[in-house]
Design an enzyme around this catalytic site. Structure first.
Site, PDB file in Angstrom:
ATOM      1  N   ASP A 256       0.844  -1.127  -0.087  1.00 54.16           N
ATOM      2  CA  ASP A 256      -0.034  -0.047  -0.005  1.00 54.16           C
ATOM      3  C   ASP A 256       0.942   1.423  -0.141  1.00 54.16           C
ATOM      4  O   ASP A 256       2.125   1.315  -0.392  1.00 54.16           O
ATOM      5  CB  ASP A 256      -0.824   0.050   1.364  1.00 54.16           C
ATOM      6  CG  ASP A 256      -2.193   0.781   0.876  1.00 54.16           C
ATOM      7  OD1 ASP A 256      -2.266   1.904   0.822  1.00 54.16           O
ATOM      8  OD2 ASP A 256      -3.193  -0.047   0.586  1.00 54.16           O
ATOM      9  N   ASP A 257       0.268   2.466   0.519  1.00 59.36           N
ATOM     10  CA  ASP A 257       0.763   3.797   0.305  1.00 59.36           C
ATOM     11  C   ASP A 257       2.209   3.867   1.081  1.00 59.36           C
ATOM     12  O   ASP A 257       2.665   2.933   2.037  1.00 59.36           O
ATOM     13  CB  ASP A 257      -0.044   4.517   1.018  1.00 59.36           C
ATOM     14  CG  ASP A 257       0.340   5.974   0.678  1.00 59.36           C
ATOM     15  OD1 ASP A 257       1.322   6.108   0.318  1.00 59.36           O
ATOM     16  OD2 ASP A 257      -0.414   6.868   1.198  1.00 59.36           O
TER      17      ASP A 257
ATOM     18  N   ARG B  85      -5.711  16.565   2.969  1.00 58.61           N
ATOM     19  CA  ARG B  85      -4.823  15.515   3.071  1.00 58.61           C
ATOM     20  C   ARG B  85      -3.192  15.771   2.481  1.00 58.61           C
ATOM     21  O   ARG B  85      -2.753  14.884   1.950  1.00 58.61           O
ATOM     22  CB  ARG B  85      -5.180  14.175   2.494  1.00 58.61           C
ATOM     23  CG  ARG B  85      -4.552  12.798   3.206  1.00 58.61           C
ATOM     24  CD  ARG B  85      -5.232  11.536   2.648  1.00 58.61           C
ATOM     25  NE  ARG B  85      -4.417  10.418   3.174  1.00 58.61           N
ATOM     26  CZ  ARG B  85      -3.719   9.529   2.503  1.00 58.61           C
ATOM     27  NH1 ARG B  85      -3.311   9.816   1.398  1.00 58.61           N
ATOM     28  NH2 ARG B  85      -3.458   8.426   3.111  1.00 58.61           N
TER      29      ARG B  85
ATOM     30  N   LYS C 171      -4.404  -0.962  -6.503  1.00 56.89           N
ATOM     31  CA  LYS C 171      -5.395  -0.310  -5.956  1.00 56.89           C
ATOM     32  C   LYS C 171      -5.201   1.102  -6.280  1.00 56.89           C
ATOM     33  O   LYS C 171      -4.540   1.820  -5.935  1.00 56.89           O
ATOM     34  CB  LYS C 171      -5.355  -0.854  -4.308  1.00 56.89           C
ATOM     35  CG  LYS C 171      -6.218   0.119  -3.607  1.00 56.89           C
ATOM     36  CD  LYS C 171      -5.942  -0.171  -2.136  1.00 56.89           C
ATOM     37  CE  LYS C 171      -7.259   0.382  -1.045  1.00 56.89           C
ATOM     38  NZ  LYS C 171      -6.700   0.364   0.301  1.00 56.89           N
ATOM     39  N   TRP C 172      -6.271   1.448  -7.030  1.00 57.02           N
ATOM     40  CA  TRP C 172      -6.260   2.854  -7.751  1.00 57.02           C
ATOM     41  C   TRP C 172      -6.985   3.812  -6.594  1.00 57.02           C
ATOM     42  O   TRP C 172      -8.270   3.755  -6.689  1.00 57.02           O
ATOM     43  CB  TRP C 172      -6.744   2.771  -8.955  1.00 57.02           C
ATOM     44  CG  TRP C 172      -6.808   4.271  -9.618  1.00 57.02           C
ATOM     45  CD1 TRP C 172      -7.335   5.336  -9.344  1.00 57.02           C
ATOM     46  CD2 TRP C 172      -6.140   4.371 -11.021  1.00 57.02           C
ATOM     47  NE1 TRP C 172      -7.369   6.480 -10.359  1.00 57.02           N
ATOM     48  CE2 TRP C 172      -6.421   5.874 -11.281  1.00 57.02           C
ATOM     49  CE3 TRP C 172      -5.304   3.710 -11.757  1.00 57.02           C
ATOM     50  CZ2 TRP C 172      -5.627   6.374 -12.442  1.00 57.02           C
ATOM     51  CZ3 TRP C 172      -4.371   4.381 -12.881  1.00 57.02           C
ATOM     52  CH2 TRP C 172      -5.047   5.722 -13.230  1.00 57.02           C
ATOM     53  N   ASP C 173      -6.382   4.769  -5.983  1.00 54.93           N
ATOM     54  CA  ASP C 173      -7.027   5.720  -5.019  1.00 54.93           C
ATOM     55  C   ASP C 173      -7.180   7.016  -5.415  1.00 54.93           C
ATOM     56  O   ASP C 173      -6.604   7.468  -6.262  1.00 54.93           O
ATOM     57  CB  ASP C 173      -6.056   5.409  -3.595  1.00 54.93           C
ATOM     58  CG  ASP C 173      -7.044   5.812  -2.568  1.00 54.93           C
ATOM     59  OD1 ASP C 173      -8.287   5.991  -2.365  1.00 54.93           O
ATOM     60  OD2 ASP C 173      -6.382   5.542  -1.135  1.00 54.93           O
ATOM     61  N   MET C 174      -8.051   7.785  -4.713  1.00 60.61           N
ATOM     62  CA  MET C 174      -8.201   9.099  -4.973  1.00 60.61           C
ATOM     63  C   MET C 174      -8.883   9.570  -3.807  1.00 60.61           C
ATOM     64  O   MET C 174     -10.094   9.251  -3.353  1.00 60.61           O
ATOM     65  CB  MET C 174      -9.337   9.060  -5.941  1.00 60.61           C
ATOM     66  CG  MET C 174      -9.616  10.442  -6.649  1.00 60.61           C
ATOM     67  SD  MET C 174     -10.934  11.502  -5.826  1.00 60.61           S
ATOM     68  CE  MET C 174     -11.330  12.579  -6.995  1.00 60.61           C
ATOM     69  N   ASN C 175      -8.199  10.415  -2.935  1.00 66.99           N
ATOM     70  CA  ASN C 175      -8.333  10.493  -1.771  1.00 66.99           C
ATOM     71  C   ASN C 175      -8.873  12.261  -1.102  1.00 66.99           C
ATOM     72  O   ASN C 175      -8.608  12.681   0.038  1.00 66.99           O
ATOM     73  CB  ASN C 175      -7.131  10.400  -0.881  1.00 66.99           C
ATOM     74  CG  ASN C 175      -7.150   9.132  -0.326  1.00 66.99           C
ATOM     75  OD1 ASN C 175      -7.720   8.673   0.233  1.00 66.99           O
ATOM     76  ND2 ASN C 175      -5.651   8.378  -0.437  1.00 66.99           N
TER      77      ASN C 175
ATOM     78  N   ASP D  30     -13.078   2.466   4.210  1.00 65.53           N
ATOM     79  CA  ASP D  30     -11.921   2.576   4.975  1.00 65.53           C
ATOM     80  C   ASP D  30     -12.125   1.851   6.552  1.00 65.53           C
ATOM     81  O   ASP D  30     -11.338   1.654   7.174  1.00 65.53           O
ATOM     82  CB  ASP D  30     -11.385   4.133   4.941  1.00 65.53           C
ATOM     83  CG  ASP D  30     -10.646   4.280   3.983  1.00 65.53           C
ATOM     84  OD1 ASP D  30     -10.192   3.531   3.152  1.00 65.53           O
ATOM     85  OD2 ASP D  30     -10.112   5.560   3.940  1.00 65.53           O
TER      86      ASP D  30
END
Length: 728
Positions: free
Chosen positions: A366-367, A443, A476-480, A548
């Site tokens: 992950d990140d 963020r 895993k394509w995120d958009m925060n 989450d």
């Protein structure tokens, strides 16, 4: 599945599986809505049956002085007598917005044409569907509107969209362009919506319609945590198994509006869905066109449950695409809650090795693996491995993970940029921003301007370079963060309100190019969890990180609400550590496992820290999930007990052949008197005998569904039981 046009009566009859949708052309050329519901044979009979109040007929003939504001319009305009909410608004150079569409012609074509640049449901052969295209014209503006209706042979669903074409010599501004509008007779419905917030997504809300407008929406630049782009009208006395239900779902990932408008006499309700008109306009130059997103309308005469299963089957098989549409999804372990940003390659391999011993199939990094990313305050946009944590790069850690017998995947957030990044220092104008306004950070990040082709090209190149650098099998394509200061440095002033939609078109182009180039990669969508759980993303990525919030008790409501529209194959569901990192709740590993096994199963904790007892239970969970994986991911889903109505939750999955089933029952808190819960199952064949694998007992399907089966007595908080049924 047939589409008929009665030329004499000027009536359109669109028939999908089990449903009819009927329209008529008035004597003035106005397209009117007559009926949508259970399938009928003779649509022509509507001519003499339906009336508006005070005797004004709604069939193909109206008196010239009839009140247009009471007609059941199929695609209503504004400024010509109908003061209800319009489906579209177009402004001329002189500032006027009055418009009136009249019928010009139509065509009926086999199959389903694609929507240019937009995700949409599809067919694999022309026999699966038929499409009606109705052409309307405003003769003064010379504006053409093409309304499309696709009827599916195997689904009680109709897909709608609209195309706006400027055939004049002047430039117009399209200020509103909804995908679907329908005037339904009567207003005695309940309004079903899925609403909530971050870590509380898609809670089921049901309220009675009253005169005026009721709506859900997003203005955040994404479909959002607050409301899902879906509503349904639920008829009186309808429930999970019985009654009429009408669903409206938008295949779009940006700003949306879904609303119901009840007129004061409660004789009708106007339901609309499409792009939110706030912060939207589109310049239509001569010869130019605009395509609205697709709305999918589903009718059920067997309650909310059958509406859900219709959406599940359609979205699972004719919205999701690619290899993983039909292929079982891997059991994974994600290191996020195990390590957050604090890891090195050895720690990652330690978790992967522990997972491999349990039968886990995929390790997800992950990140924190790129740039100088030790927290969330930097490096988004700098998509190269951090040599401090991964001295051998992604290729080395992927090779070591594969040596453990597992596949390797990563997390990325390609749509974002950190102000503290090489990318931002090189291209400060690449983010969404408005001149002379501060750039709001969420963020510690800004949103890249995907309305720009050069930004889209950069994202495609950056992601492709990462995926070429190592054997990566999952992303895993995120958009925060939501959008703020929605403006583009490259668009002229008259097009600035196009930015949000152009962003979505750019995103869809990026996703199309990347997923096409890497067909063997499983992509999972994420937006701070479930902030972009919508049909538009499912077209490119067959699953989404549901929330989450990984707390098992919270997930009962979140996954139950999500199932109103979306199939289990689209829901990422993980077992996490306790005390839970969001809710700080202590729940048994067995309970957490049973909840997570009702979606795409995985773990999000440090498996290397499990006790011997936990390792053994987790090993059993993985093996059990693999044995039911096809049922959960591709079976029919039945909700049995709602967590929104009490202390218990239950649901089950049934194979298409109805020869096997999997049931899960959850009780959050005990009752001091321990009453026996008799649970009635659903979806089985009445005349078939089923063996319960855990007990060996054999029951007739009729008995299990009409009388029910007793749940075992259980002591303590957070108890659960699952059962596997097989045809004898």
């Amino acid at each position: 599945m047939t589409i008929h046009y009665d030329e004499e009566r000027r009536i359109f009859h669109v028939q999908a599986k089990g449903t009819s949708y009927v329209m008529a052309v008035s004597s003035e050329g106005t397209l009117l809505h007559l009926y949508w519901g259970q399938e009928i044979q003779d649509a022509g009979a509507f001519r003499g049956l339906l009336q508006i109040h005070r005797g004004s007929p709604t069939g193909p003939v109206q008196p010239a002085n009839a009140d247009v504001g009471t007609w059941p319009h199929e695609f209503p305009a504004f400024g010509m007598g109908d003061h209800r909410s319009p489906a579209y608004v177009v402004q001329r150079f002189d500032g006027s917005i009055a418009s009136c569409l009249t019928y010009v012609g139509h065509r009926i074509v086999p199959g389903k044409p694609k929507l240019p640049g937009l995700p949409a449901t599809y067919v694999e052969s022309d026999e699966e569907a038929e499409t009606l295209e109705i052409e309307l014209l405003d003769p003064v503006l010379r504006l053409r509107v093409i309304l499309r209706y696709t009827a599916f042979a195997q689904h009680s669903a109709i897909a709608r969209s609209a195309t706006f074409i400027n055939n004049s010599d002047e430039t117009f501004q399209l200020q509103r362009a909804l995908s679907a509008s329908i005037d339904m007779a009567g207003a005695d419905y309940a309004f079903l919506q899925l609403s909530g917030a971050w870590i509380r997504e898609r809670f089921v809300e049901l309220r009675q319609l009253i005169p005026g407008e009721q709506s859900v929406y997003s203005r955040s630049g994404m479909s959002g945590h607050k409301h899902n782009p879906f509503i349904a009208l639920v008829a009186p006395r309808a429930d999970e198994e019985h009654g009429d239900v009408y669903g409206f779902s938008l295949v779009y990932s940006g700003n949306f509006l879904a609303k119901a408008e009840v007129e004061p006499m409660r004789q009708s309700v106007r339901v609309q869905i499409g792009i939110h008109p706030d912060d939207f306009s589109w310049l239509l130059e001569p010869g130019a066109s605009f395509q609205s997103p697709e709305a999918v309308l589903v009718y059920s005469d067997r309650g909310i449950g059958e509406m859900s299963r219709t959406y599940h089957r359609l979205y699972r098989t004719r919205l999701a695409r690619g290899r993983y549409r039909d292929e079982p999804r891997p059991v994974l372990v994600n290191n996020w809650e195990a390590t957050y940003f604090n890891f090195d390659a050895d720690k990652l391999v330690e978790i992967a090795k522990a997972g491999s011993e349990l039968g886990v199939e995929l390790f997800v990094l992950d990140d924190g693996w790129f740039g100088k990313r030790d927290s969330d305050n930097c490096s988004l946009g700098d998509w190269y491995p951090d040599p401090r944590k991964l001295p051998g790069g992604l290729a080395d850690v992927a090779k070591r993970v594969e040596a453990c017998g597992m596949q390797f995947g990563i997390w990325m957030e390609p749509e974002m940029v950190s102000p503290d990044s090489d990318l931002y220092r090189q291209h400060p104008d690449w983010c969404l921003h408005v001149a002379e306004r501060p750039r709001s950070e969420r963020r510690n990040q800004l949103t890249l301007d995907l309305s720009r082709p050069d930004v889209c090209d950069f994202i495609v190149e950056a992601v492709s370079n990462v995926l070429h650098s190592a054997p990566i099998r999952y992303v895993k394509w995120d958009m925060n963060r939501p959008m703020t200061e929605v403006g583009s440095a490259t668009l002229p002033p008259e097009r600035q309100r196009e930015t949000a939609h152009r962003y979505m078109l750019g995103l869809y182009d990026v996703l199309e190019r990347i997923t096409t180039a890497f067909p063997d990669v499983l992509f999972e969508s994420c937006a701070s969890g479930g902030g972009r759980f919508d049909p538009g993303m499912l077209y490119y990525m067959p699953q989404t990180w549901t929330s989450d919030n990984t707390d098992a008790v919270s997930r009962l409501k979140i996954q139950y609400g999500t199932s109103i529209v979306y199939p289990a194959s689209s829901m990422g569901a993980h077992v996490s550590a306790v005390p839970n990192h969001q809710m700080h709740r202590l729940t048994p590993l067995s309970f957490r496992g049973h909840v997570a096994m009702s979606g795409n199963f995985g773990y999000e904790l440090d498996l290397s820290r499990f006790t011997a007892e936990e390792r053994e239970l987790a090993k059993q969970q993985v093996a059990a999930y693999k044995s039911i994986r096809s049922l959960v991911q591709f079976g029919d889903f039945y909700r049995l007990l709602s967590p929104f109505e009490g202390n218990e939750t239950a649901w089950m999955f049934v194979s298409a052949q109805q020869d096997e089933a999997y049931m899960a029952y959850f009780r959050v808190f005990p009752d001091p008197l321990q009453p026996v819960r008799r649970l009635r199952l659903r979806g089985l064949r009445e005349s078939t005998y089923y063996r319960i694998e855990e007990t060996g007992e054999v029951y007739l399907g009729e008995l299990l569904m009409r009388v029910g089966m007793n749940m075992p007595l259980m002591d303590g908080d957070y108890q659960s039981v699952t059962m596997r049924l097989r045809k004898v």
